[in-house]
Design an enzyme around this catalytic site. Structure first.
Site, mmCIF file in Angstrom:
data_model
loop_
_atom_site.group_PDB
_atom_site.id
_atom_site.type_symbol
_atom_site.label_atom_id
_atom_site.label_comp_id
_atom_site.label_asym_id
_atom_site.label_seq_id
_atom_site.Cartn_x
_atom_site.Cartn_y
_atom_site.Cartn_z
ATOM 1 C CB SER A 129 4.441 -3.243 4.934
ATOM 2 O OG SER A 129 4.603 -3.784 3.649
ATOM 3 C CG ASP B 290 9.943 3.010 1.273
ATOM 4 O OD1 ASP B 290 9.823 4.179 0.873
ATOM 5 O OD2 ASP B 290 9.128 2.111 1.002
ATOM 6 C CB ALA C 220 -0.919 -0.010 1.207
ATOM 7 C CB ALA D 109 8.092 -1.177 8.862
HETATM 8 O O1 PMV Z 1 5.532 2.591 -3.066
HETATM 9 P P1 PMV Z 1 6.428 3.106 -1.998
HETATM 10 O O2 PMV Z 1 5.781 3.930 -0.982
HETATM 11 O O3 PMV Z 1 7.352 2.057 -1.455
HETATM 12 O O4 PMV Z 1 7.348 4.225 -2.657
HETATM 13 C C1 PMV Z 1 8.124 4.020 -3.726
HETATM 14 C C2 PMV Z 1 8.816 5.281 -4.054
HETATM 15 C C3 PMV Z 1 9.443 5.239 -5.424
HETATM 16 O O5 PMV Z 1 10.106 6.487 -5.585
HETATM 17 C C4 PMV Z 1 8.406 5.091 -6.511
HETATM 18 C C5 PMV Z 1 10.444 4.109 -5.546
HETATM 19 C C6 PMV Z 1 11.693 4.281 -4.694
HETATM 20 O O6 PMV Z 1 12.391 3.284 -4.518
HETATM 21 O O7 PMV Z 1 11.973 5.397 -4.245
#
Ligand code: PMV
Length: 318
Positions: A108, A152, A104, A111
């Site tokens: 996750s 992330d 989503a 984490a």
């Molecule tokens: O989908 P998410 O929240 O894990 O975000 C990905 C963010 C991107 O820039 C699309 C990919 C990345 O690795 O930064």
């Protein structure tokens, strides 16, 4: 024998997703209201190397050695073993409980990695510093996402608003006063690896157009950073919506995301955008105190499958 517990928050990207993969800066904040917890407990009297893992959220109840070596949880445990130079673990039980929905865009997988790395390294007597935790979690993210930017694992490790740019030191953003984000779920899962790949193909076909869009996103992130540090919420809102328009041009939005974004803006949100990989997952809306109920109501009417209210705490507040 004491249990070693660690937890890690969810996250949301405020601005700069996708462009961050191409070296532009991006802003992300933790979502402390949803967390993953990892608990490691020794099993005295059992054979060393006997490692049991339970992760009910993904229906996992297994012995580590029986998992595919590429399984992300086995992978992360192996990374910790390697880092600490421990060829054989003592007998232990690792339990992972997560409130963060999978697929989503709420972080996750990162984490889980961060919580496991912290709990396991503490259990082994060598709690790792943030920099190392983040670096190992990044290695683990590669198994999930192929070519992640690293945003992330960074925001989830540091648990603070961050400005992230590949190859640069992490910058923690000082926010003068709290603000509220409404996170609206389209109810559609979408694989970040697929949207990242779609953008890559499109970029290869028309590098000039896509690089111009990435540059515009990067510039907007710089403006949003200043607005955040100055407590200019109206400015932050404007940048959010401008970022959504650019993400639409990158073709990573979807009718569901657009509907939720427009519903938030119609209800008076200061700004709104999709967040994360796109084509599903979540969007965010920035609201002032007093606007929250109207925006939540409007999102419900527009078909949001889930709504989460998250307060980003000011740096000097408790
Ligand atoms: O989908 P998410 O929240 O894990 O975000 C990905 C963010 C991107 O820039 C699309 C990919 C990345 O690795 O930064």
């Amino acid at each position: 024998m004491p249990a070693f517990t660690a937890s890690a928050p969810g996250k949301i990207i405020l601005a700069g997703e996708h462009a961050v993969v191409y070296g532009q800066p991006a802003l992300a904040v933790p979502v402390p209201g949803i967390r993953t917890r990892a608990v490691v407990q020794g099993k005295p009297g059992r054979k060393s190397g006997e490692v049991a893992i339970q992760a009910p959220a993904v229906d996992l109840d297994h012995v580590l050695d029986e998992l595919d070596p590429e399984h992300p949880i086995r992978w992360v445990v192996d990374l910790v073993k390697k880092e600490l130079d421990i060829p054989r673990l003592p007998a232990l039980n690792l339990r992972i409980n997560s409130e963060i929905p999978v697929g989503a865009g709420l972080g996750s997988s990162a984490a889980v990695s961060v919580a496991v790395i912290r709990a396991l390294s503490a259990f082994l007597g060598h709690p790792l510093p943030d920099e190392k935790v983040s670096a190992l979690a990044y290695q683990a993210e590669k198994v999930h996402h192929g070519n992640p930017s690293g945003i992330d694992n960074t925001v989830i490790t540091y648990q603070q608003p961050v400005l992230y740019q590949k190859g640069s030191p992490v910058r923690i953003i000082q926010i003068p006063a709290s603000f509220t984000l409404i996170i609206g779920d389209t109810g559609k899962t979408s694989l970040t690896s697929e949207t990242v790949e779609a953008v890559r193909q499109a970029w290869k076909e028309d590098p000039e157009r896509y690089e111009a869009l990435f540059d515009q996103i990067g510039a907007l992130v710089g403006t949003m950073q200043r607005d955040l540090e100055n407590g200019d919420l109206a400015g932050v809102g404007q940048q959010l919506t401008a970022n959504h328009r650019l993400l639409q041009e990158l073709d990573v939005s979807s009718p569901e995301l657009d509907r939720l974004v427009e519903a938030s803006l119609d209800a008076g949100a200061l700004g709104a955008k999709l967040s994360g990989g796109g084509r599903g997952g979540n969007m965010i809306a920035l609201v002032r105190a007093g606007q929250q109920d109207a925006v939540v109501g409007s999102l419900q009417e527009a078909g949001a499958a889930g709504i989460l209210v998250s307060v980003v705490r000011g740096s000097t507040e408790d």
